[in-house]
Design a protein around this motif. Structure first.
Motif, PDB file in Angstrom:
ATOM      1  N   LEU A 173       0.956  -1.345   0.126  1.00  0.00           N
ATOM      2  CA  LEU A 173       0.056   0.007  -0.115  1.00  0.00           C
ATOM      3  C   LEU A 173       0.847   1.381  -0.173  1.00  0.00           C
ATOM      4  O   LEU A 173       0.482   2.365  -0.629  1.00  0.00           O
ATOM      5  N   ASP A 174       2.087   1.134   0.450  1.00  0.00           N
ATOM      6  CA  ASP A 174       3.038   2.296   0.451  1.00  0.00           C
ATOM      7  C   ASP A 174       3.735   2.265  -1.070  1.00  0.00           C
ATOM      8  O   ASP A 174       4.409   3.393  -1.138  1.00  0.00           O
ATOM      9  N   GLY A 175       3.308   1.490  -1.608  1.00  0.00           N
ATOM     10  CA  GLY A 175       3.895   1.672  -2.945  1.00  0.00           C
ATOM     11  C   GLY A 175       5.011   0.603  -3.666  1.00  0.00           C
ATOM     12  O   GLY A 175       5.551   0.671  -4.483  1.00  0.00           O
ATOM     13  N   LEU A 202      -2.405  -1.863  -7.677  1.00  0.00           N
ATOM     14  CA  LEU A 202      -2.495  -0.449  -6.892  1.00  0.00           C
ATOM     15  C   LEU A 202      -2.266   0.785  -7.412  1.00  0.00           C
ATOM     16  O   LEU A 202      -0.985   0.633  -7.785  1.00  0.00           O
ATOM     17  N   GLU A 203      -3.088   1.730  -7.563  1.00  0.00           N
ATOM     18  CA  GLU A 203      -2.848   3.127  -8.116  1.00  0.00           C
ATOM     19  C   GLU A 203      -3.241   3.927  -6.867  1.00  0.00           C
ATOM     20  O   GLU A 203      -4.076   4.019  -6.772  1.00  0.00           O
ATOM     21  N   GLY A 204      -2.028   4.662  -6.537  1.00  0.00           N
ATOM     22  CA  GLY A 204      -2.156   5.567  -5.304  1.00  0.00           C
ATOM     23  C   GLY A 204      -1.955   6.966  -5.917  1.00  0.00           C
ATOM     24  O   GLY A 204      -1.029   7.307  -6.361  1.00  0.00           O
ATOM     25  N   TYR A 205      -2.918   7.720  -5.750  1.00  0.00           N
ATOM     26  CA  TYR A 205      -2.753   9.307  -6.055  1.00  0.00           C
ATOM     27  C   TYR A 205      -2.741  10.084  -4.662  1.00  0.00           C
ATOM     28  O   TYR A 205      -3.738  10.134  -4.121  1.00  0.00           O
ATOM     29  N   PHE A 227       1.794   6.391  -7.573  1.00  0.00           N
ATOM     30  CA  PHE A 227       2.499   5.215  -7.519  1.00  0.00           C
ATOM     31  C   PHE A 227       1.789   3.930  -7.933  1.00  0.00           C
ATOM     32  O   PHE A 227       0.196   4.105  -7.912  1.00  0.00           O
ATOM     33  N   VAL A 228       2.286   3.017  -8.414  1.00  0.00           N
ATOM     34  CA  VAL A 228       1.818   1.846  -8.870  1.00  0.00           C
ATOM     35  C   VAL A 228       2.400   0.647  -8.100  1.00  0.00           C
ATOM     36  O   VAL A 228       3.669   0.769  -8.275  1.00  0.00           O
ATOM     37  N   GLU A 251       7.153   5.091  -8.105  1.00  0.00           N
ATOM     38  CA  GLU A 251       6.565   6.405  -8.288  1.00  0.00           C
ATOM     39  C   GLU A 251       6.548   6.957  -9.878  1.00  0.00           C
ATOM     40  O   GLU A 251       7.268   6.608 -10.575  1.00  0.00           O
ATOM     41  N   LYS A 252       5.527   7.506 -10.283  1.00  0.00           N
ATOM     42  CA  LYS A 252       5.347   8.070 -11.473  1.00  0.00           C
ATOM     43  C   LYS A 252       4.567   9.134 -11.511  1.00  0.00           C
ATOM     44  O   LYS A 252       3.929   9.507 -10.679  1.00  0.00           O
ATOM     45  N   VAL A 253       4.866   9.901 -12.569  1.00  0.00           N
ATOM     46  CA  VAL A 253       3.950  11.367 -12.591  1.00  0.00           C
ATOM     47  C   VAL A 253       2.547  10.779 -12.890  1.00  0.00           C
ATOM     48  O   VAL A 253       2.238  10.069 -13.662  1.00  0.00           O
TER      49      VAL A 253
END
Ligand code: ADP
Ligand code: MG
Length: 509
Positions: free
Chosen positions: A82-84, A226-229, A237-238, A352-354
């Motif tokens: 969940l933290d990426g 998971l994609e977290g915004y 992050f994915v 991480e990604k944009v």
């Protein structure tokens, strides 16, 4: 960040307590000591009774509950997911030792395994983490005889395995693996996730009609993406969580199987042998051997789990063994394998990604503002000449010369007012002043042209960036496209009864 592989051991409860049980001791929940029986046939006769020690992150004895296993093994892994960070939990052991029991569970909700518990935990946790917005996607595949199949494709309910589309693998220039023919389903809550898991298990069962033991001959990978915004930033992050139920690790002797089964046995043993080879190669590399090549590509399973085995992934293995002496050779083989896996470590990092959508949104807004500014600019100011009533007021805007020759600065001011249509005409008192007015007009024109060009360059750069991002977004992996094209097909499943795992109504938990 280094992440050591964690290896857990789970002992399956013994069927016959007294007669044929394996002799062992567990020390501090971390070490299993096996007392070898006299006639174990490891190619030689064992005259002396030896003890063999095996170390683990934790040993779960025969009495360990599903909840206890989940809390100890999975909770930290999912928190990191969940933290990426990517994470993998895989169960390894001979057929019947409890891999499926551990990963998926048994018939009741109480006895549900790691996968459904992980889904509940994930959705509970993301509800609590309100600094982020999350999107969850699920896919579920089976690898059978070196072919991979989608277990969430509803058409598979009606067609035999031979007609299913195989999942195809592609590797891009950065060695990332992309999959074709694997559906990805967005999932909004725990129940949708559980429905998908049950549908997949059901399809798996349907696919195995010709050989009812097929499930022990295939590998199963349940993947949560998971994609977290982060609500306040343009990065997202994915991360991926693979929950893997491997095929039975026993070596099927050729004399026991023939025809189709021999073929299967060959594939299964081969892919597990390749798994072992990958682990050995990684071990050697860790110990400093010059091993550039890790044989991931030898089997589909090791190719698919490449990242889990030696890449950016927190990896956990659960070794399952039976507690009977009849199975001791297989148990020892599992235990030995687990010791090799336990020595490995991976280098992990947050993915991480944009967040392209956020960037595009911001750029679109900026573009609108710029276009508006440009329009206003081209109009040369806000007011128009139609406002004739205020001419007297407008005259008052003019610098007053009081009979003295007007200064260059005052002329400039006057010309600017005229050009912005804030005064209706230029009142000129001498030739000298006329010349000054023309000078001021030339200066103003040059300044404006410069500003105009700068502004246009700025806007066109922004628009170009905007176009680049849009193009990148379009190109950016088939993953996003697959996501858009797929939707959870749970409806059809609900109409069918008795999947492999039927959870009874959820108790108060
Ligand atoms: P595998 O997937 O390794 O082939 P299974 O998970 O299907 O093995 O287990 C075989 C049988 O043993 C199943 O009926 C399962 O319910 C039971 N079983 C396995 N492990 C346990 C356990 N820890 N406690 C109770 N029953 C178990
Ligand atoms: Mg199984």
């Amino acid at each position: 960040m280094k992440s050591q592989f964690e290896v857990y051991l789970r002992l399956k409860p013994s069927n016959n307590q007294s007669q044929n049980a394996m002799q062992y001791q567990i020390y501090q929940n971390k070490k299993l000591q096996v007392l070898l029986p006299k006639h174990v046939k490891f190619g030689m006769i064992n005259h002396t009774r030896d003890n063999l020690d095996f170390n683990f992150t934790h040993v779960f004895d025969q009495k360990s509950s599903q909840e206890h296993v989940f809390t100890n093994v999975t909770t930290p892994v999912i928190n990191s997911f969940l933290d990426g960070y990517n994470a993998t939990i895989f169960a390894y052991g001979q057929t019947g030792s409890g891999k499926t029991y551990t990963m998926s569970g048994a018939e009741t909700w109480q006895l549900r395994g790691i996968v459904p518990r992980a889904l509940s935990y994930i959705f509970d946790e993301i509800d609590k983490r309100n600094k982020f917005e999350y999107k969850i996607y699920i896919s579920f595949m089976e690898i059978y005889n070196e072919n991979a199949y989608d277990l969430l494709e509803k058409k598979h309910l009606e067609t035999p395995l031979e007609q299913w589309n195989k999942i195809a693998l592609f590797e891009d220039d950065q060695n990332n693996i992309h999959l074709k023919n694997l559906s990805i389903h967005q999932c909004n809550n725990e129940q949708e996730g559980i429905d998908l898991l049950m549908m997949g298990n059901f399809i798996r069962q349907v696919s195995s009609t010709p050989m009812n033991q097929s499930s022990s001959r295939s590998h199963c990978i349940f993947t949560v993406t998971l994609e977290g915004y982060e609500t306040s930033s343009e990065t997202c992050f994915v991360s991926k969580l693979h929950l893997v139920d491997l095929a039975g690790s026993e070596r099927i002797s050729k004399s026991q199987v023939e025809g189709n089964l021999l073929n299967e046995a060959k594939y299964i043993n081969l892919s597990l042998t390749y798994l072992e080879q990958v682990i050995i190669a990684l071990n050697e590399r860790m110990k400093g051997a010059n091993r550039q090549h890790i044989p991931y590509r030898n089997s589909l399973m090791t190719t698919l789990l490449k990242d889990s085995l030696g890449g950016n992934c927190k990896t956990v293995m659960i070794a399952t063994i039976s507690s009977e002496n009849d199975n001791i050779e297989e148990s020892l083989s599992t235990l030995r394998f687990s010791q090799r896996v336990g020595q490995l470590e991976n280098e992990i990092r947050r993915n991480e990604k944009v967040d392209l959508e956020a960037v595009v949104k911001r750029l679109e807004q900026e573009k609108l503002v710029l276009i508006r500014e440009l329009e206003q600019y081209q109009r040369g100011g806000a007011s128009t000449s139609s406002n004739k009533k205020n001419q007297q007021q407008q005259q008052n805007l003019l610098p007053q010369s009081n009979g003295q020759p007007i200064s260059q600065k005052d002329v400039q001011e006057k010309v600017e007012l005229y050009l912005n249509e804030r005064i209706p005409m230029l009142d000129v008192k001498s030739i000298e002043e006329t010349q000054k007015c023309f000078e001021a007009m030339k200066d103003l024109y040059n300044t404006r042209m410069k500003e105009y060009v700068t502004e246009l360059t700025f806007i066109s750069e922004k628009l170009q960036k905007y176009d680049e991002i849009l193009t990148r977004k379009k190109e950016q992996s088939s993953f996003l496209e697959q996501k858009e094209n797929s939707s959870p097909e749970v409806e059809i499943y609900r109409r069918n009864e008795s999947p492999q795992i039927t959870f009874k109504k959820r108790a108060n938990q």
